[in-house]
Design a protein around this motif. Structure first.
Motif, PDB file in Angstrom:
ATOM      1  N   ASP A 156     -16.874  83.040  -0.249  1.00  0.00           N
ATOM      2  CA  ASP A 156     -15.543  83.526  -0.583  1.00  0.00           C
ATOM      3  C   ASP A 156     -15.310  84.818   0.206  1.00  0.00           C
ATOM      4  O   ASP A 156     -15.864  85.873  -0.120  1.00  0.00           O
ATOM      5  CB  ASP A 156     -15.457  83.794  -2.079  1.00  0.00           C
ATOM      6  CG  ASP A 156     -14.147  84.459  -2.497  1.00  0.00           C
ATOM      7  OD1 ASP A 156     -13.206  84.490  -1.683  1.00  0.00           O
ATOM      8  OD2 ASP A 156     -14.088  84.958  -3.647  1.00  0.00           O
ATOM      9  N   ARG A 180     -14.253  81.366   3.635  1.00  0.00           N
ATOM     10  CA  ARG A 180     -12.845  81.086   3.381  1.00  0.00           C
ATOM     11  C   ARG A 180     -12.470  81.818   2.102  1.00  0.00           C
ATOM     12  O   ARG A 180     -13.241  81.814   1.136  1.00  0.00           O
ATOM     13  CB  ARG A 180     -12.618  79.576   3.207  1.00  0.00           C
ATOM     14  CG  ARG A 180     -11.205  79.179   2.810  1.00  0.00           C
ATOM     15  CD  ARG A 180     -11.157  77.693   2.468  1.00  0.00           C
ATOM     16  NE  ARG A 180      -9.800  77.271   2.115  1.00  0.00           N
ATOM     17  CZ  ARG A 180      -9.267  77.420   0.909  1.00  0.00           C
ATOM     18  NH1 ARG A 180      -9.951  77.998  -0.070  1.00  0.00           N
ATOM     19  NH2 ARG A 180      -8.041  76.993   0.673  1.00  0.00           N
ATOM     20  N   PRO A 181     -11.307  82.445   2.024  1.00  0.00           N
ATOM     21  CA  PRO A 181     -10.934  83.109   0.765  1.00  0.00           C
ATOM     22  C   PRO A 181     -10.710  82.101  -0.354  1.00  0.00           C
ATOM     23  O   PRO A 181      -9.986  81.115  -0.172  1.00  0.00           O
ATOM     24  CB  PRO A 181      -9.646  83.861   1.120  1.00  0.00           C
ATOM     25  CG  PRO A 181      -9.194  83.325   2.434  1.00  0.00           C
ATOM     26  CD  PRO A 181     -10.327  82.645   3.099  1.00  0.00           C
ATOM     27  N   ASN A 183      -9.204  82.680  -3.310  1.00  0.00           N
ATOM     28  CA  ASN A 183      -7.830  82.859  -3.806  1.00  0.00           C
ATOM     29  C   ASN A 183      -7.607  82.193  -5.162  1.00  0.00           C
ATOM     30  O   ASN A 183      -6.522  81.657  -5.436  1.00  0.00           O
ATOM     31  CB  ASN A 183      -6.812  82.324  -2.783  1.00  0.00           C
ATOM     32  CG  ASN A 183      -6.692  83.234  -1.571  1.00  0.00           C
ATOM     33  OD1 ASN A 183      -6.974  84.430  -1.656  1.00  0.00           O
ATOM     34  ND2 ASN A 183      -6.307  82.660  -0.439  1.00  0.00           N
ATOM     35  N   ASP A 185      -8.610  79.415  -6.397  1.00  0.00           N
ATOM     36  CA  ASP A 185      -8.391  77.969  -6.384  1.00  0.00           C
ATOM     37  C   ASP A 185      -9.713  77.278  -6.055  1.00  0.00           C
ATOM     38  O   ASP A 185     -10.076  77.107  -4.897  1.00  0.00           O
ATOM     39  CB  ASP A 185      -7.315  77.615  -5.349  1.00  0.00           C
ATOM     40  CG  ASP A 185      -6.864  76.160  -5.454  1.00  0.00           C
ATOM     41  OD1 ASP A 185      -7.647  75.322  -5.949  1.00  0.00           O
ATOM     42  OD2 ASP A 185      -5.732  75.856  -5.029  1.00  0.00           O
ATOM     43  N   GLN A 189     -11.382  75.222  -2.567  1.00  0.00           N
ATOM     44  CA  GLN A 189     -12.645  75.634  -1.963  1.00  0.00           C
ATOM     45  C   GLN A 189     -13.608  74.452  -1.854  1.00  0.00           C
ATOM     46  O   GLN A 189     -14.259  74.260  -0.827  1.00  0.00           O
ATOM     47  CB  GLN A 189     -13.261  76.768  -2.791  1.00  0.00           C
ATOM     48  CG  GLN A 189     -14.266  77.630  -2.041  1.00  0.00           C
ATOM     49  CD  GLN A 189     -13.581  78.641  -1.124  1.00  0.00           C
ATOM     50  OE1 GLN A 189     -12.412  78.483  -0.765  1.00  0.00           O
ATOM     51  NE2 GLN A 189     -14.303  79.668  -0.731  1.00  0.00           N
ATOM     52  N   ARG A 267      -7.206  74.197 -10.285  1.00  0.00           N
ATOM     53  CA  ARG A 267      -7.585  75.528  -9.812  1.00  0.00           C
ATOM     54  C   ARG A 267      -8.868  76.004 -10.486  1.00  0.00           C
ATOM     55  O   ARG A 267      -9.679  76.703  -9.873  1.00  0.00           O
ATOM     56  CB  ARG A 267      -6.451  76.531 -10.077  1.00  0.00           C
ATOM     57  CG  ARG A 267      -5.206  76.311  -9.234  1.00  0.00           C
ATOM     58  CD  ARG A 267      -4.120  77.317  -9.573  1.00  0.00           C
ATOM     59  NE  ARG A 267      -4.525  78.692  -9.273  1.00  0.00           N
ATOM     60  CZ  ARG A 267      -4.446  79.257  -8.078  1.00  0.00           C
ATOM     61  NH1 ARG A 267      -3.968  78.565  -7.042  1.00  0.00           N
ATOM     62  NH2 ARG A 267      -4.814  80.505  -7.901  1.00  0.00           N
TER      63      ARG A 267
END
Length: 327
Positions: A156, A180-181, A183, A185, A189, A267
């Motif tokens: 993250d 990858r961020p 965020n 969710d 991911q 999410r």
């Protein structure tokens, strides 16, 4: 019995199901496990049921016993056999049809085989973590090298293309790290992680989860068994240990071994989307994902998840997670 003697779930409830046996007789069962589907008599003894099933699984063919204090269709037998590290396959076309449309009305008959000796499908391993967990996750990998040759860690953080890192026991390029961020969710991911897999099946874990190598070694033959029968998602029990103590939320099945073409949704508390519904999945009982949590994390987690996805945070789960496991 409070818990199912096969899968350990507490979801035993009333049933109106019946099974037909090879002698033409039918038998009604007043109770069923709503997790694995096994059928039960009233006031059944868990140890007696378990011992009877173990004896019935000892040979090359499973033959139903109309006098047993439980009943199984083939869909349920397939999961139950995995507890003894066995595979179960249909003996005829009628059995194959019932696997495609569970739960069936015929008492299970099946060919049995040792999963360790069966052919497998290669399985990728994917892990989601925070930057602070990267080194610990990498250090945990060498013991998994005898069942997977493809590992991806997704951190993250700011987007970073996958880069190879060397890990003992793995060939050069077998282990990659990307970022990858998140965020807020988790499904997005996991879907990104699925896309990195080099194989058509992937097992996903989080940084606070571990898998015993002996459990991992059966994932390739389980993937092959699933693929042969049109199954696209395999659930594994997760043992939640809060401050080192096994929680009452067990088996807490997590559908983490999936065809990489599947997408997750949600999410939070995300699950793979099965176009054909739950019959496209199976539960494997040969081992557990070990999940380590602190009580402080448990108390904060549901409220955090609820803020991310109102109505889906499972606020009621906090008390159950903090309760010690009980039979």
């Amino acid at each position: 019995m409070r818990r199912c003697f096969v899968c350990a779930a507490t979801t035993i409830g009333p049933s109106d199901r019946t099974l037909s046996y090879p002698d033409g007789e039918r038998r009604a069962f007043p109770l069923a496990c709503n997790a694995c589907g096994i059928l039960l008599v009233e006031n059944g003894d868990a140890e007696a049921c378990r011992a009877h099933l173990a004896r019935s699984l000892a040979g090359p063919v499973f033959v139903p016993d109309r006098e047993a204090p439980y009943g199984l269709d083939l869909y349920t037998l397939r999961s139950a056999a995995s507890r003894w590290r066995l595979g179960a396959s249909p003996r005829d076309e009628a059995g194959r049809a019932e696997l495609r449309h569970p739960h069936g009305t015929r008492a299970a008959e099946a060919e049995l085989f040792a999963l360790e000796a069966a052919d497998g499908r290669p399985v990728s391993l994917g892990l989601i973590c925070r930057p602070a967990d990267r080194d610990a996750v990498l250090a945990s990998l060498p013991v998994q090298a005898d069942w997977t040759d493809d590992v991806v860690i997704l951190i993250d953080g700011p987007a970073l293309a996958a880069e190879s890192v060397m890990v003992a026991g793995f060939a050069a390029g077998a282990v990659r790290v990307a970022a990858r961020p998140l965020n807020g969710d988790f499904a997005a991911q996991r879907n990104t992680l699925q896309g990195f897999a080099r194989h058509s099946w992937m097992l996903q874990l989080d940084a606070d989860e571990t898998l015993e190598p002996a459990t991992g070694r059966l994932l390739p033959p389980l993937a092959a068994l699933a693929e042969a029968e049109g199954v696209v998602s395999v659930g594994l029990a997760r043992a939640n240990r809060v401050d080192g103590v096994l929680s009452d939320v067990f088996p807490d099945v997590q559908y983490r071994l999936n065809r990489t073409s599947l997408l997750y949704a949600g999410r939070v508390h995300e699950r793979p989307v099965l176009d054909g519904g739950w019959p496209g999945s199976l539960i494997a009982l040969h081992g557990c994902i070990e999940h380590r949590l602190s009580s402080a994390h448990v108390r904060a987690r549901s409220r955090r998840y609820e803020a991310l996805d109102p109505g889906r945070g499972r606020l009621e789960e906090e008390a159950a997670l903090l309760r010690r496991y009980a039979d």
